[in-house]
Write a protein that holds these residues in place. Structure first.
Motif, PDB file in Angstrom:
ATOM      1  N   PRO A  53      17.752 -44.002  34.481  1.00  0.00           N
ATOM      2  CA  PRO A  53      16.412 -43.650  34.952  1.00  0.00           C
ATOM      3  C   PRO A  53      15.965 -42.282  34.446  1.00  0.00           C
ATOM      4  O   PRO A  53      16.786 -41.403  34.188  1.00  0.00           O
ATOM      5  CB  PRO A  53      16.588 -43.614  36.478  1.00  0.00           C
ATOM      6  CG  PRO A  53      18.005 -43.146  36.653  1.00  0.00           C
ATOM      7  CD  PRO A  53      18.798 -43.704  35.486  1.00  0.00           C
ATOM      8  N   VAL A  55      12.721 -39.677  35.660  1.00  0.00           N
ATOM      9  CA  VAL A  55      11.520 -39.448  36.461  1.00  0.00           C
ATOM     10  C   VAL A  55      10.479 -38.742  35.601  1.00  0.00           C
ATOM     11  O   VAL A  55      10.690 -37.621  35.140  1.00  0.00           O
ATOM     12  CB  VAL A  55      11.831 -38.604  37.711  1.00  0.00           C
ATOM     13  CG1 VAL A  55      10.548 -38.319  38.494  1.00  0.00           C
ATOM     14  CG2 VAL A  55      12.835 -39.330  38.607  1.00  0.00           C
ATOM     15  N   VAL A  78       8.683 -43.659  37.181  1.00  0.00           N
ATOM     16  CA  VAL A  78      10.031 -43.617  36.613  1.00  0.00           C
ATOM     17  C   VAL A  78      10.129 -44.540  35.403  1.00  0.00           C
ATOM     18  O   VAL A  78       9.627 -45.666  35.419  1.00  0.00           O
ATOM     19  CB  VAL A  78      11.094 -44.052  37.652  1.00  0.00           C
ATOM     20  CG1 VAL A  78      12.496 -43.782  37.115  1.00  0.00           C
ATOM     21  CG2 VAL A  78      10.896 -43.324  38.965  1.00  0.00           C
ATOM     22  N   MET A 110      12.430 -43.997  44.732  1.00  0.00           N
ATOM     23  CA  MET A 110      13.264 -44.346  43.582  1.00  0.00           C
ATOM     24  C   MET A 110      13.834 -45.752  43.736  1.00  0.00           C
ATOM     25  O   MET A 110      13.914 -46.525  42.769  1.00  0.00           O
ATOM     26  CB  MET A 110      14.392 -43.333  43.425  1.00  0.00           C
ATOM     27  CG  MET A 110      13.955 -41.979  42.911  1.00  0.00           C
ATOM     28  SD  MET A 110      13.611 -41.986  41.142  1.00  0.00           S
ATOM     29  CE  MET A 110      15.264 -42.206  40.485  1.00  0.00           C
TER      30      MET A 110
END
Length: 225
Positions: A53, A55, A78, A110
């Motif tokens: 991931p 952000v 994300v 998330m």
């Protein structure tokens, strides 16, 4: 194995994930992130895939409930990149939202983002797919934003930033002036013409006062490409 073949293999392995959990406050069923993880993890291992991931944006604000309780509301953007063993990859950028009365709103956002990235990349079906156009939510109350955090773009470097360099207090005006021209992408001749225009042709850069030199740097800021 390419990333495309790996994703196809995962899609064949996992099948549908039912909405087996229930939101007690609003009464709707949903698929939890742990359901997705439990279904995906063995398939990802089998097809030698992993996910990274990143952000890209984060917004956080405070909201007040009807009972006067304060909640932290977080929205994240994300980018998830799915890799396989040959180094090939595909990316998906999604939005996740989360609310919490303590410090878990970002974690929830998330989790939501990851869950929906997986739903869409692997086309994970459920027993009841409701089209978003099939219902309209009721209007919500406007809330006061008390804090906003956003990932800022990189700051553009300007000629006047030379004053913040290490050792700038010990360097003479000429040295700082040459470096400022480089930062601003300004030709030396253009810099000399600026000095002539501001202070006359006989001026020497090292003879300028601190105030005059700062005025030169501000003028270079405006000329910077």
């Amino acid at each position: 194995m390419s990333i495309h073949a790996a994703i196809n293999g995962v899609m064949q392995d996992i099948g549908a994930i039912g909405k087996d959990k229930k939101n007690q406050q609003q009464g709707f069923n949903y698929r939890g992130v742990d359901d997705v993880m439990n279904a995906l993890q063995p398939a990802l291992v089998r097809h030698k895939m992993y996910v990274v991931p990143e952000v890209l944006e984060l917004n956080r604000m405070e909201r007040t409930t009807d009972k006067g309780k304060t909640l932290l509301y977080t929205v994240v953007k994300v980018k998830y990149t799915f890799y396989t063993e040959d180094g090939s990859s595909v990316s998906a950028t999604v939005i996740g939202e989360g609310m919490d009365s303590a410090d878990k709103s970002a974690n929830k956002a998330m989790s939501i983002a990851f869950k929906y990235a997986c739903f869409q990349v692997f086309c994970i079906p459920t027993e009841e797919m409701i089209d978003p156009d099939a219902e309209t939510p009721p209007p919500s109350k406007t809330s006061k934003t008390t804090e906003i955090c956003r990932t800022a773009p990189p700051k553009r470097e300007l000629p006047s930033d030379v004053l913040q360099m290490d050792g700038a207090d010990k360097a003479d005006n000429k040295t700082l002036f040459v470096h400022a021209l480089k930062i601003g992408g300004i030709e030396v001749q253009k810099g000399r013409e600026l000095l002539d225009e501001m202070f006359g042709a006989d001026i020497q850069i090292n003879d300028l006062t601190d105030k005059q030199f700062i005025e030169v740097l501000k003028a270079l800021d405006e000329m910077a490409v």
